[in-house]
Design an enzyme around this catalytic site. Sequence first.
Site, PDB file in Angstrom:
ATOM      1  N   ASN A  80       0.813  -1.228   0.000  1.00 13.39           N
ATOM      2  CA  ASN A  80       0.000   0.000   0.000  1.00 13.39           C
ATOM      3  C   ASN A  80       0.845   1.275   0.000  1.00 13.39           C
ATOM      4  OD1 ASN A  80       0.885  -0.250   2.605  1.00 13.39           O
ATOM      5  ND2 ASN A  80      -1.120  -0.617   3.506  1.00 13.39           N
TER       6      ASN A  80
ATOM      7  N   ARG B 149       2.792   6.597  11.874  1.00 15.14           N
ATOM      8  CA  ARG B 149       2.122   6.078  13.070  1.00 15.14           C
ATOM      9  C   ARG B 149       1.898   7.237  14.034  1.00 15.14           C
ATOM     10  NH1 ARG B 149       0.646   2.637  10.397  1.00 15.14           N
ATOM     11  NH2 ARG B 149       1.136   0.419  10.488  1.00 15.14           N
TER      12      ARG B 149
ATOM     13  N   GLN C 191      -6.175   3.466  18.383  1.00 15.90           N
ATOM     14  CA  GLN C 191      -7.141   3.256  17.302  1.00 15.90           C
ATOM     15  C   GLN C 191      -8.131   2.175  17.682  1.00 15.90           C
ATOM     16  OE1 GLN C 191      -4.218   4.544  13.597  1.00 15.90           O
ATOM     17  NE2 GLN C 191      -5.285   2.628  13.456  1.00 15.90           N
TER      18      GLN C 191
ATOM     19  N   HIS D   3      -7.843   6.009  10.001  1.00 12.32           N
ATOM     20  CA  HIS D   3      -6.726   5.293   9.375  1.00 12.32           C
ATOM     21  C   HIS D   3      -7.199   4.569   8.112  1.00 12.32           C
ATOM     22  CE1 HIS D   3      -3.002   2.513  10.227  1.00 12.32           C
ATOM     23  NE2 HIS D   3      -3.026   2.983   8.996  1.00 12.32           N
TER      24      HIS D   3
HETATM   25  P1  NAI Z   1      10.241   1.156   4.553  1.00 10.73           P
HETATM   26  O1  NAI Z   1      10.787   0.111   5.445  1.00 10.73           O
HETATM   27  O2  NAI Z   1      10.341   0.982   3.083  1.00 10.73           O
HETATM   28  O3  NAI Z   1      10.918   2.569   4.911  1.00 10.73           O
HETATM   29  C1  NAI Z   1      11.048   3.057   6.204  1.00 10.73           C
HETATM   30  C2  NAI Z   1      12.237   4.001   6.260  1.00 10.73           C
HETATM   31  O4  NAI Z   1      12.237   4.651   7.532  1.00 10.73           O
HETATM   32  C3  NAI Z   1      13.583   3.269   6.132  1.00 10.73           C
HETATM   33  O5  NAI Z   1      14.365   3.891   5.133  1.00 10.73           O
HETATM   34  C4  NAI Z   1      14.206   3.435   7.510  1.00 10.73           C
HETATM   35  O6  NAI Z   1      15.626   3.500   7.490  1.00 10.73           O
HETATM   36  C5  NAI Z   1      13.581   4.742   7.951  1.00 10.73           C
HETATM   37  N1  NAI Z   1      13.665   4.953   9.393  1.00 10.73           N
HETATM   38  C6  NAI Z   1      13.490   4.055  10.400  1.00 10.73           C
HETATM   39  N2  NAI Z   1      13.697   4.642  11.581  1.00 10.73           N
HETATM   40  C7  NAI Z   1      14.021   5.932  11.332  1.00 10.73           C
HETATM   41  C8  NAI Z   1      14.353   7.028  12.163  1.00 10.73           C
HETATM   42  N3  NAI Z   1      14.475   6.893  13.495  1.00 10.73           N
HETATM   43  N4  NAI Z   1      14.584   8.212  11.581  1.00 10.73           N
HETATM   44  C9  NAI Z   1      14.538   8.358  10.234  1.00 10.73           C
HETATM   45  N5  NAI Z   1      14.252   7.338   9.396  1.00 10.73           N
HETATM   46  C10 NAI Z   1      13.992   6.146   9.939  1.00 10.73           C
HETATM   47  O7  NAI Z   1       8.725   1.344   5.012  1.00 10.73           O
HETATM   48  P2  NAI Z   1       7.516   2.001   4.181  1.00 10.73           P
HETATM   49  O8  NAI Z   1       6.872   0.978   3.333  1.00 10.73           O
HETATM   50  O9  NAI Z   1       7.994   3.254   3.561  1.00 10.73           O
HETATM   51  O10 NAI Z   1       6.500   2.316   5.369  1.00 10.73           O
HETATM   52  C11 NAI Z   1       6.869   3.193   6.426  1.00 10.73           C
HETATM   53  C12 NAI Z   1       5.813   3.188   7.500  1.00 10.73           C
HETATM   54  O11 NAI Z   1       4.623   3.800   7.021  1.00 10.73           O
HETATM   55  C13 NAI Z   1       5.358   1.805   7.958  1.00 10.73           C
HETATM   56  O12 NAI Z   1       6.245   1.208   8.876  1.00 10.73           O
HETATM   57  C14 NAI Z   1       4.018   2.121   8.579  1.00 10.73           C
HETATM   58  O13 NAI Z   1       4.178   2.476   9.935  1.00 10.73           O
HETATM   59  C15 NAI Z   1       3.529   3.327   7.781  1.00 10.73           C
HETATM   60  N6  NAI Z   1       2.412   2.966   6.892  1.00 10.73           N
HETATM   61  C16 NAI Z   1       1.195   3.577   7.075  1.00 10.73           C
HETATM   62  C17 NAI Z   1       0.106   3.210   6.310  1.00 10.73           C
HETATM   63  C18 NAI Z   1      -1.224   3.892   6.467  1.00 10.73           C
HETATM   64  O14 NAI Z   1      -2.244   3.376   6.011  1.00 10.73           O
HETATM   65  N7  NAI Z   1      -1.286   5.055   7.084  1.00 10.73           N
HETATM   66  C19 NAI Z   1       0.198   2.129   5.313  1.00 10.73           C
HETATM   67  C20 NAI Z   1       1.544   1.646   5.110  1.00 10.73           C
HETATM   68  C21 NAI Z   1       2.589   2.021   5.919  1.00 10.73           C
END
Ligand code: NAI
Length: 358
Positions: free
Chosen positions: A117, A256, A285, A309
């Site tokens: 997503n 989040r 939530q 959400h």
């Molecule tokens: P991803 O794993 O591809 O990218 C996450 C990035 O965040 C990575 O590059 C990582 O190094 C970075 N990161 C981790 N900790 C960090 C920090 N302390 N400071 C700066 N950067 C940091 O994950 P993706 O697919 O981009 O998703 C990210 C998040 O988005 C998910 O974990 C989820 O919580 C949220 N999400 C929300 C959705 C919604 O419906 N609102 C749906 C899908 C994801």
Amino acid sequence: MKVLAILYRGAQAAKQEPRLLGTVENKLGIASWLKDQGHEFIVTDDKEGPNSDFQKHIEDAEVLITTPFHPGYLTEDVMAKAKNLKICVTAGVGSDHIDLNAAVQRKIQVLEVTGSNVTSVAEHVVMSILLLVRNFLPAHEMIERGDWQVSDVARNAFDLEGKVIGTIGAGRIGYRVLQRLQPFDPKALLYYDYTALPDAVASQVGARRVEDLKEFVSQCDVVTVNAPLHEGTRNLINTDLLSHFKKGAWLVNTARGAICDADAVAQAVKSGQLNGYAGDVWNVQPAPKDHPWRSMKNPLGGGNGMVPHYSGTTLDAQARYASGVRSILENYFAGKPQEPANVIVGEGKYESKAYGQR
Ligand code: NAI
């Protein structure tokens, strides 16, 4: 095998719209497939408290399917009761509702449908940035009220062109946000992430890395949060960090809710330190009726772009994460290796580098 799924209730909408696959009613479209193979499949939205279906059925389930949209919180205490649990599958992306450190210790695997997503969320981020910067919601509400006073909304409406926009987290979603923002001709696109983008990838979107978080936020007109929730991001955006934001900056968080201190954000919007806040994720939530983010407003009466959400649960996304859950289960039942990108916690260790630096 017992498979337990905690999904959100779709009610009338799920009966009318079978593509609402992520609901209790439509069961990710896998109920008859599981039944045909002789598995027991329990699906419920009842997830809170010791007498909930979740806590009752977790005791002998081998597979747990959860979704970030209606999170079944798999804490260490609940895990301790889950004697048969081997694998948790997140229907979507983001597994912070599972105590990942405890899963490592207990050798319970945690998988997500990585990428399912990310475009859905990236589009929502761009929309949210635009609706805040252009002061869209107060303008629309004025029309619904029957009023017409252009100056009341134009006084706080800006162009995105020429602004400095930065993402905390430049992974799959963060990078897609940068790609989608580049055609708006921002003054600069910045990112803050402990993992640097390869130079060629960063230069494709013209993004520059800033390694100090306070310096990063102090340069941005718009900040978007696209990092997972873990020990290193919980409460990251608090009163202190907000004081380093440019006065009147906009903040969009679809990652989040608990990455932000809810009261600090509400206070910053109220004072005008933030001109607006938008997102779809909440620290609890469903969000309680009196959650400050439901009603917070900036001093001019706008600046609130909060929704439930749903950014990552468009019908297109639901089709992708439902089929992704099925693929993960197929691999599991057949003892085949999983797609490496889907594995957050493997047997006894983190496989993903995104949930904090270890
Ligand atoms: P991803 O794993 O591809 O990218 C996450 C990035 O965040 C990575 O590059 C990582 O190094 C970075 N990161 C981790 N900790 C960090 C920090 N302390 N400071 C700066 N950067 C940091 O994950 P993706 O697919 O981009 O998703 C990210 C998040 O988005 C998910 O974990 C989820 O919580 C949220 N999400 C929300 C959705 C919604 O419906 N609102 C749906 C899908 C994801």
